[in-house]
Design a protein around this motif. Structure first.
Motif, mmCIF file in Angstrom:
data_model
loop_
_atom_site.group_PDB
_atom_site.id
_atom_site.type_symbol
_atom_site.label_atom_id
_atom_site.label_comp_id
_atom_site.label_asym_id
_atom_site.label_seq_id
_atom_site.Cartn_x
_atom_site.Cartn_y
_atom_site.Cartn_z
ATOM 1 N N ARG A 237 0.815 -1.213 0.000
ATOM 2 C CA ARG A 237 0.000 0.000 0.000
ATOM 3 C C ARG A 237 0.858 1.279 0.000
ATOM 4 N N LYS A 238 2.083 1.165 -0.475
ATOM 5 C CA LYS A 238 2.872 2.383 -0.639
ATOM 6 C C LYS A 238 2.289 3.228 -1.773
ATOM 7 N N PHE A 261 8.915 8.287 -0.296
ATOM 8 C CA PHE A 261 8.033 7.272 -0.877
ATOM 9 C C PHE A 261 8.359 5.879 -0.342
ATOM 10 N N LEU A 262 9.624 5.516 -0.364
ATOM 11 C CA LEU A 262 10.028 4.187 0.088
ATOM 12 C C LEU A 262 9.774 3.993 1.576
ATOM 13 N N PRO A 268 2.684 11.103 0.865
ATOM 14 C CA PRO A 268 3.628 12.042 1.478
ATOM 15 C C PRO A 268 4.700 12.516 0.497
ATOM 16 N N ALA A 269 5.111 11.643 -0.396
ATOM 17 C CA ALA A 269 6.125 12.025 -1.382
ATOM 18 C C ALA A 269 5.571 13.068 -2.343
ATOM 19 N N ILE A 270 4.333 12.901 -2.756
ATOM 20 C CA ILE A 270 3.703 13.885 -3.650
ATOM 21 C C ILE A 270 3.521 15.206 -2.925
ATOM 22 N N HIS A 271 3.142 15.128 -1.668
ATOM 23 C CA HIS A 271 2.977 16.337 -0.860
ATOM 24 C C HIS A 271 4.306 17.109 -0.778
ATOM 25 N N TYR A 272 5.394 16.374 -0.601
ATOM 26 C CA TYR A 272 6.725 17.009 -0.547
ATOM 27 C C TYR A 272 7.025 17.708 -1.875
#
Length: 276
Positions: A237-238, A261-262, A268-272
């Protein structure tokens, strides 16, 4: 297609359900000696609640309630009569099973016969054509994974010409190609990384549809990951929601976003990235 067909009411107890329906193949394969009507009912969705079956369109019980309220079905089922007199449902398994249950439960009304379009001795290609077109849309349309599974079967195992598949689907060549390739990828990469067969989640299929976009696959390989890694991300579910697959090229191209992401997943990665 054969011109021999007629509209009539057929006794439900004389009907044989379609065990070639991709949605129920897994259950059918478990019963080497013949599947019971009760097991078929579970495979068709009678054992699922609305949450469990939301990916499959209208749920079994929603359809059952509508049929009970209306006193019957509006759209007839499709039945093929073979030369030996066998009556096989080629479209309408769920509605037949609902009639059988309503009859067994003693629900008021006549559930002994069901409206049908009766064909005579259809060829396999004609059966496939009806089955595929009927499940593109409608109250019990196949979910994307099972649609892809059936397309794969017709193209790879029954040698149906690809152009014919595209015509039957009424779509674009690229759409059919993506469905078949996504099915192959999910079977090869996702199924193989699971510890238990019961963990195989067909609702994750759309991630593998998104994977077919060339820039997504290229970004994964360019970042020195594999498609097995992608399957792990899906299983863990990452990648959630699944449409965030299309964001992987941006994520994997950025060192910090890739790390996030990893560790925590795509959102959260997209938010960053959006804050940069």
């Amino acid at each position: 297609m054969s011109n021999t067909r007629e509209h009539k009411s057929i006794e439900v107890e004389k009907l044989t359900l379609d065990t070639e329906n991709p949605r129920i193949q897994k259950i059918v394969e478990m019963y080497a000696g013949g599947i019971t009507p009760e097991a078929l009912g579970l495979a068709l969705g009678s054992g699922l609640d609305d949450v469990d079956s939301r990916e499959a369109g209208t749920t079994f019980y929603t359809l059952k309630a509508a049929i009970k309220t209306n006193g019957g079905i509006i759209q007839p089922i499709h039945v093929n009569e073979t030369p030996n007199g066998a009556l096989t449902v080629i479209e309408g398994n769920t509605r037949v099973r609902i009639y059988q249950e309503l009859k067994q439960e003693g629900v008021e009304g006549d559930w002994s016969k069901i409206p049908a379009i009766l064909y005579s001795d259809l060829s396999q290609e004609e059966i496939d054509s009806i089955r595929l077109q009927s499940h593109q849309v409608g109250p019990r349309a196949w979910d994307p994974y099972h649609k892809a599974k059936y397309l794969f079967k017709l193209n790879s195992q029954q040698d149906m010409p690809f152009s014919r598949l595209v015509d039957l689907c009424g779509g674009r060549k690229s759409d059919v190609t993506h469905y078949i390739n996504a099915y192959n990828d999910m079977e090869e990469y996702y199924r193989n990384i699971l510890d238990d067969e019961t963990d195989f989640d067909t609702t994750r299929f759309s991630a593998f549809i998104e994977l077919q976009k060339s820039n997504v696959k290229e970004s994964i390989l360019r970042a020195q990951f594999s498609f097995e890694d992608f399957a792990e991300w899906v299983a863990e579910r990452k990648i959630d929601p699944l449409n965030t697959v299309r964001k992987l090229p941006r994520i994997l191209a950025n060192k910090e976003a890739k790390k996030i992401f990893l560790d925590k997943g795509a959102k959260p990665a997209i938010h960053y990235l959006d804050e940069q």
